[in-house]
Design a protein around this motif. Sequence first.
Motif, PDB file in Angstrom:
ATOM      1  N   UNK A  13      -8.189  -7.210   6.502  1.00  0.00           N
ATOM      2  CA  UNK A  13      -8.074  -6.335   5.344  1.00  0.00           C
ATOM      3  C   UNK A  13      -8.615  -4.949   5.656  1.00  0.00           C
ATOM      4  N   UNK A  14      -9.707  -4.866   6.385  1.00  0.00           N
ATOM      5  CA  UNK A  14     -10.265  -3.567   6.760  1.00  0.00           C
ATOM      6  C   UNK A  14      -9.297  -2.810   7.670  1.00  0.00           C
ATOM      7  N   UNK A  40       1.365   4.460  -0.783  1.00  0.00           N
ATOM      8  CA  UNK A  40       1.123   3.973  -2.139  1.00  0.00           C
ATOM      9  C   UNK A  40       1.885   2.676  -2.400  1.00  0.00           C
ATOM     10  N   UNK A  41       3.109   2.592  -1.911  1.00  0.00           N
ATOM     11  CA  UNK A  41       3.900   1.365  -2.078  1.00  0.00           C
ATOM     12  C   UNK A  41       3.236   0.190  -1.365  1.00  0.00           C
ATOM     13  N   UNK A  42       2.712   0.424  -0.177  1.00  0.00           N
ATOM     14  CA  UNK A  42       2.005  -0.628   0.558  1.00  0.00           C
ATOM     15  C   UNK A  42       0.776  -1.067  -0.238  1.00  0.00           C
ATOM     16  N   UNK A  43       0.057  -0.100  -0.808  1.00  0.00           N
ATOM     17  CA  UNK A  43      -1.124  -0.415  -1.608  1.00  0.00           C
ATOM     18  C   UNK A  43      -0.750  -1.244  -2.830  1.00  0.00           C
ATOM     19  N   UNK A  44       0.354  -0.883  -3.490  1.00  0.00           N
ATOM     20  CA  UNK A  44       0.807  -1.637  -4.663  1.00  0.00           C
ATOM     21  C   UNK A  44       1.172  -3.075  -4.281  1.00  0.00           C
ATOM     22  N   UNK A  45       1.851  -3.242  -3.166  1.00  0.00           N
ATOM     23  CA  UNK A  45       2.222  -4.584  -2.700  1.00  0.00           C
ATOM     24  C   UNK A  45       0.962  -5.391  -2.405  1.00  0.00           C
ATOM     25  N   UNK A  50      -3.058  -9.654  -4.364  1.00  0.00           N
ATOM     26  CA  UNK A  50      -4.468  -9.923  -4.619  1.00  0.00           C
ATOM     27  C   UNK A  50      -5.427  -9.254  -3.657  1.00  0.00           C
ATOM     28  N   UNK A  51      -4.957  -8.226  -2.946  1.00  0.00           N
ATOM     29  CA  UNK A  51      -5.810  -7.522  -1.984  1.00  0.00           C
ATOM     30  C   UNK A  51      -5.972  -6.068  -2.404  1.00  0.00           C
ATOM     31  N   UNK A  52      -7.195  -5.593  -2.391  1.00  0.00           N
ATOM     32  CA  UNK A  52      -7.471  -4.203  -2.731  1.00  0.00           C
ATOM     33  C   UNK A  52      -7.305  -3.355  -1.485  1.00  0.00           C
TER      34      UNK A  52
END
Length: 92
Positions: A13-14, A40-45, A50-52
């Motif tokens: 995740x890091x 941003x799209x990757x972050x939304x996915x 369930x991953x920040x």
Amino acid sequence: MSSDPGVAARRTLERARESIQKIHQAAIRHRDPNLHQLADEISEIALTLGHDAGPVQEWRPCPVCGAEPGSHCLHQPSHDMVDGMHPERARL
């Protein structure tokens, strides 16, 4: 090597967070808003899974004051700021 499977997941995740930040940095360097949009799209996915993706608002342009990615928000009358940024900048 750790026997805790959570350690490997946290490292992965890091790495993902660092990769998203590198995409935002490349977008700033190349002045390419499409790269910001992809990050941003990757972050939304990631969030839907369930991953920040981590705090990447400083890499986004501000929709309130127009502050460029990598720069601080500018005070605007009738717009609240939180920790020196407009809250709208932090929303995905």
